[in-house]
Design an enzyme around this catalytic site. Structure first.
Site, short mmCIF file in Angstrom:
data_model
loop_
_atom_site.label_atom_id
_atom_site.label_comp_id
_atom_site.label_asym_id
_atom_site.label_seq_id
_atom_site.Cartn_x
_atom_site.Cartn_y
_atom_site.Cartn_z
CE1 TYR A 144 -3.59 2.66 -2.58
CE2 TYR A 144 -4.37 0.43 -2.20
CZ TYR A 144 -3.36 1.37 -2.13
OH TYR A 144 -2.12 1.03 -1.62
CG ASP A 239 -7.66 -3.11 -8.84
OD1 ASP A 239 -7.69 -4.27 -8.36
OD2 ASP A 239 -6.98 -2.19 -8.35
CE LYS A 267 -6.97 -5.63 -0.34
NZ LYS A 267 -7.14 -4.44 -1.09
C1 PLP Z 1 -5.89 -3.62 -1.74
C2 PLP Z 1 -6.01 -3.17 -3.12
C3 PLP Z 1 -4.89 -3.08 -3.97
C4 PLP Z 1 -3.49 -3.27 -3.49
O1 PLP Z 1 -3.28 -4.56 -3.04
P1 PLP Z 1 -2.05 -4.83 -2.02
O2 PLP Z 1 -2.04 -6.31 -1.87
O3 PLP Z 1 -2.41 -4.09 -0.77
O4 PLP Z 1 -0.83 -4.30 -2.66
C5 PLP Z 1 -5.11 -2.77 -5.30
N1 PLP Z 1 -6.35 -2.56 -5.77
C6 PLP Z 1 -7.44 -2.62 -4.98
C7 PLP Z 1 -8.79 -2.41 -5.57
C8 PLP Z 1 -7.30 -2.91 -3.63
O5 PLP Z 1 -8.38 -2.91 -2.84
#
Ligand code: PLP
Length: 424
Positions: A144, A239, A267
């Site tokens: 994701y 990511d 995060k």
């Molecule tokens: C949570 C998440 C996102 C998106 O971040 P948001 O702050 O919710 O937009 C993107 N990549 C990864 C791996 C994530 O866990």
């Protein structure tokens, strides 16, 4: 446990908010329960509006690595608030945070702050395309990367290289440049490069996948991605929105000793406030406006309150590196109990302070094996824990997060309840 007030609030919420929530997984849809509306949180506990106190293993989906309401973070944020909430102009805090990021994650020599992980990834991909002057990207099934159009895709049923939107409202044209490979499957990546040797701008990957449950990269997989991207002149984007500052101060790239070209953060880097960041080498990041032709902007980017919470959180993590050993010890304790009691009937994947209990006898190494899990069994497990004051993710496909605030006593209690559940 009473859920009266949560039920009332959920009904009220549904009148004015789609599904009653501002992010879908919060609705507890896949576990068949009423979402708990949270009133407060401190340390490793969250308390709902009915006064139920729960040991929290969601940690706001990752940011809460220090636990809730860490006194040092709260104090700095309160102080920062008194100086005003936003100026839309540069501040010293942004400089300090960019320096801290570059120090902890050396590959992010130059970085940009945005307001969410979604935005960070979306921007990093734009930069990769601008830099390579190519349009296509490769992503992995089950990873994701936020909810931007080109990344909400699933594999099409026909040819390998065709992907289709994984949400209504996304024109097929928007996903046509996203190619899908299988996590831990080198061949699937190689085939895409062979088919489109000159069109792939970047491979984006969660170096540890944590959005299909936790799935570890197999030995050599990330090294392979590093090599093949370099070979074809594509960029490698890690990511690290979850893994950044969680697996090690320098994230998964420090843990596995692999340097990506671009990294995205979110995060933890905001310490509980909305933030995201993307960055890499100077040469690549100089593509970004106002220096280069890649446009990217944000009214609240680098917000002084978010940067304050982020700086203090990163400082605490950098000062006390024993934190990562403590975090992993706790996660291992939980993983060991489950493995010992449940044996082969479940699959436990754990790395650092991330873990997942998959209700499947398959070894979970990719999306296909992850979805072999028994979701009804997960819902039952979730309810059993919730009723005993333990709050885990309301979905089989989300990680369990440990924080430095989780106490020995609460870990012990959690292990006892898990054992009780698995033995019944
Ligand atoms: C949570 C998440 C996102 C998106 O971040 P948001 O702050 O919710 O937009 C993107 N990549 C990864 C791996 C994530 O866990």
């Amino acid at each position: 446990m009473e859920e009266i007030r949560s039920k009332e609030l959920f009904e009220a919420a549904k009148r004015h908010i789609p599904g009653g929530v501002n992010s879908p997984v919060r609705a507890f849809g896949s576990v068949g329960r009423t979402p708990r509306f949270i009133a407060s949180a401190s340390g490793d506990k969250i308390t709902d509006v009915d006064g139920n106190e729960m040991i929290d293993y969601v940690c706001s989906w990752g940011p809460g690595i220090l636990g809730h309401a860490h006194p040092r973070v709260i104090e700095k944020v309160q102080e920062a608030c008194s100086y005003g909430l936003t100026y839309g102009a540069p501040t010293e805090k942004e400089v300090i945070l960019a320096e801290l990021i570059a120090e902890l994650i050396p590959s992010m020599k130059v970085s940009r702050l945005v307001s969410s992980g979604t935005e960070a990834v979306m921007s990093a991909i734009r930069v990769a395309r601008g830099y390579t002057k190519r349009d296509k990207i490769i992503k992995f099934e089950g990873c994701y990367h936020g909810h931007s159009d080109g990344l909400l895709v699933k594999a099409g049923s026909a040819a390998l290289t065709v992907s289709v939107p994984d949400s209504a409202g996304i024109p097929a044209d928007y996903t046509g440049n996203t190619l899908i490979a299988s996590y831990n499957d080198k061949d699937s990546v190689e085939k895409l490069f062979l088919a489109e040797p000159d069109s792939i701008a970047a491979v984006i990957v969660e170096p540890v996948a944590a959005n299909m449950g936790v799935v570890l990269p197999e030995n050599g997989f990330l090294e392979f991605l590093r090599e093949i991207t370099a070979q074809y002149g594509a960029l490698l984007i890690f990511d690290e929105v979850i893994t950044g500052f969680r697996l090690a101060p320098g994230g998964a790239q420090e843990y596995f000793q692999i340097e990506p070209d671009l990294t995205t953060l979110g995060k933890i880097v905001g310490g509980g406030m909305p933030i995201g960041a993307y960055g890499g080498k100077r040469e690549i990041m100089e593509m970004v406006s106002p220096l280069g032709p890649v446009y990217q902007a944000g009214t609240l980017s680098g917000n002084p309150i978010s940067t304050t919470a982020g700086i203090e959180t990163l400082k605490i993590l950098a000062e006390d590196q024993d934190i990562y050993r403590r975090l992993e010890d706790k996660a291992k304790k939980i993983a060991d109990v489950v493995r010992n009691v449940a044996g082969e009937s479940v699959c436990v994947n754990q790395i650092g302070s991330l873990l997942s209990i998959f209700f499947t006898s398959e070894k979970v190494t990719d999306y296909k094996s992850a979805v072999s899990s028994d979701k009804d069994r997960y819902a039952e497990y979730f309810g059993y824990l919730l009723d005993r004051g333990i709050y885990v993710a309301p979905s089989q496909f989300e990680a369990m997060f440990l924080s430095d605030a989780h106490t020995e006593e609460d870990i012990k209690y959690t292990c006892r309840i898990l054992e009780e559940y698995l033995r019944q």
